[in-house]
Scaffold this active site. Sequence first.
Site, mmCIF file in Angstrom:
data_model
loop_
_atom_site.group_PDB
_atom_site.id
_atom_site.type_symbol
_atom_site.label_atom_id
_atom_site.label_comp_id
_atom_site.label_asym_id
_atom_site.label_seq_id
_atom_site.Cartn_x
_atom_site.Cartn_y
_atom_site.Cartn_z
ATOM 1 N N HIS A 149 -0.989 -8.890 10.465
ATOM 2 C CA HIS A 149 -1.627 -7.308 10.480
ATOM 3 C C HIS A 149 -1.162 -6.852 11.787
ATOM 4 O O HIS A 149 -0.586 -5.647 11.763
ATOM 5 C CB HIS A 149 -3.113 -7.727 10.523
ATOM 6 N N GLU A 150 -1.280 -7.300 13.094
ATOM 7 C CA GLU A 150 -0.818 -6.918 14.150
ATOM 8 C C GLU A 150 0.664 -6.622 14.273
ATOM 9 O O GLU A 150 1.225 -5.572 14.693
ATOM 10 C CB GLU A 150 -1.349 -7.616 15.122
ATOM 11 N N HIS A 158 1.734 -3.509 12.300
ATOM 12 C CA HIS A 158 1.379 -2.295 13.298
ATOM 13 C C HIS A 158 2.555 -2.174 14.331
ATOM 14 O O HIS A 158 3.379 -1.129 14.561
ATOM 15 C CB HIS A 158 0.179 -2.363 14.181
#
Length: 134
Positions: free
Chosen positions: A68-69, A72
């Site tokens: 998820h990170e 980004h």
Amino acid sequence: MFGQSWRVARIAGIDIRIDSSWTIIFLLVGYTLFIRFATVGEFDVGTGAAVALAGLTTVLFFASVLLHELAHAVTSKARGVPVRGITLFLFGGATHAKLETRRPRDEFVITVVGPGTSLVLAAVFWLLSVTTRG
């Protein structure tokens, strides 16, 4: 975040760090899963298998937070936003990047790819659970 952090990897030129607070949640998630695998009738496996399953499941859980990170961070870099790194900590993860983008569209895309990645992972794991049931 809360205390000392350690660099554990570098992926796509992005430093991955683990905050000392992360160990608390890692142990709590692992222990909770161990109890579930060892004592719930649906799973009820031996102690060794419960430890292995809990360990694997905990690692997969935190790998999903990292992905998820990373979504980004990689999208930020692709859109020209400098990224200093990612830190996993007690409440999840944080991508350390310059907060301002040149265009609102960039900020929107950078924001949306994290949850989008989580949704894709959820769909993949759901499909795996449905197709592997005995």
